[in-house]
Write a protein that holds these residues in place. Sequence first.
Motif, short mmCIF file in Angstrom:
data_model
loop_
_atom_site.label_atom_id
_atom_site.label_comp_id
_atom_site.label_asym_id
_atom_site.label_seq_id
_atom_site.Cartn_x
_atom_site.Cartn_y
_atom_site.Cartn_z
N ARG A 4 0.82 -1.21 0.00
CA ARG A 4 0.00 0.00 0.00
C ARG A 4 0.86 1.26 0.00
O ARG A 4 0.42 2.31 0.44
N ASN A 56 -10.04 -7.83 -1.20
CA ASN A 56 -10.39 -6.81 -0.21
C ASN A 56 -9.97 -5.43 -0.69
O ASN A 56 -9.34 -4.64 0.03
N HIS A 57 -10.28 -5.15 -1.91
CA HIS A 57 -9.93 -3.87 -2.53
C HIS A 57 -11.05 -3.53 -3.49
O HIS A 57 -11.45 -4.37 -4.30
N HIS A 58 -11.63 -2.35 -3.38
CA HIS A 58 -12.90 -2.08 -4.03
C HIS A 58 -12.86 -0.81 -4.89
O HIS A 58 -12.24 0.17 -4.50
N THR A 73 -8.39 3.63 -6.37
CA THR A 73 -7.35 4.31 -5.62
C THR A 73 -7.30 3.60 -4.27
O THR A 73 -8.27 2.92 -3.89
N THR A 74 -6.21 3.73 -3.56
CA THR A 74 -6.09 3.03 -2.28
C THR A 74 -6.36 4.00 -1.13
O THR A 74 -5.53 4.86 -0.83
N HIS A 75 -7.53 3.84 -0.54
CA HIS A 75 -7.95 4.78 0.51
C HIS A 75 -6.98 4.72 1.70
O HIS A 75 -6.65 5.74 2.28
N ASP A 76 -6.52 3.46 2.02
CA ASP A 76 -5.64 3.30 3.19
C ASP A 76 -4.28 3.96 2.95
O ASP A 76 -3.48 4.06 3.89
C1 LIG Z 1 -11.25 -2.46 6.38
C2 LIG Z 1 -11.02 -2.82 4.92
O1 LIG Z 1 -10.11 -3.89 4.83
C3 LIG Z 1 -10.37 -1.64 4.21
O2 LIG Z 1 -11.22 -0.52 4.33
C4 LIG Z 1 -10.15 -1.94 2.69
C5 LIG Z 1 -11.44 -2.19 1.95
N1 LIG Z 1 -11.37 -1.87 0.53
C6 LIG Z 1 -10.52 -0.94 0.06
N2 LIG Z 1 -10.61 -0.51 -1.20
C7 LIG Z 1 -9.80 0.47 -1.67
N3 LIG Z 1 -9.92 0.90 -2.95
N4 LIG Z 1 -8.89 1.02 -0.88
C8 LIG Z 1 -8.68 0.65 0.39
O3 LIG Z 1 -7.81 1.19 1.08
C9 LIG Z 1 -9.52 -0.40 0.92
N5 LIG Z 1 -9.41 -0.83 2.18
#
Ligand SMILES: C[C@H](O)[C@H](O)[C@H]1CNC2=NC(N)=NC(=O)C2=N1
Length: 98
Positions: A4, A56-58, A73-76
Amino acid sequence: MPDREPLSEAEIQDALARLDGWTFENDAIHKTYEFDDFREAISFIVQMAFYAEEANHHPELENVYNSVTLSFTTHDAGSKVTDMDIELARTIDDALGA
Ligand SMILES: C[C@H](O)[C@H](O)[C@H]1CNC2=NC(N)=NC(=O)C2=N1
């Protein structure tokens, strides 16, 4: 396992050069798919969802009739593009042949 860490623009463009139809804009990668009809578009979304859930990526997604746009995009990582985004884009295109 992809990490990430935010990628540089050069790393992103290099990765997109090995994908088909993906663009980089506003700290996300995007691709628009056109299908024969609404059923095919929704079927793609459902199938894509299983790969996204497995990773686990959306995506953010938009559907208008036979068109589906995925944006990753990667929210984390502060909503920056990481390998997670690139790898899932590759997985979806490899698996769904789009
Ligand atoms: C708690 C859960 O694992 C996180 O929120 C995951 C879920 N899906 C996600 N999807 C995306 N695109 N970015 C993330 O950082 C992400 N984090």
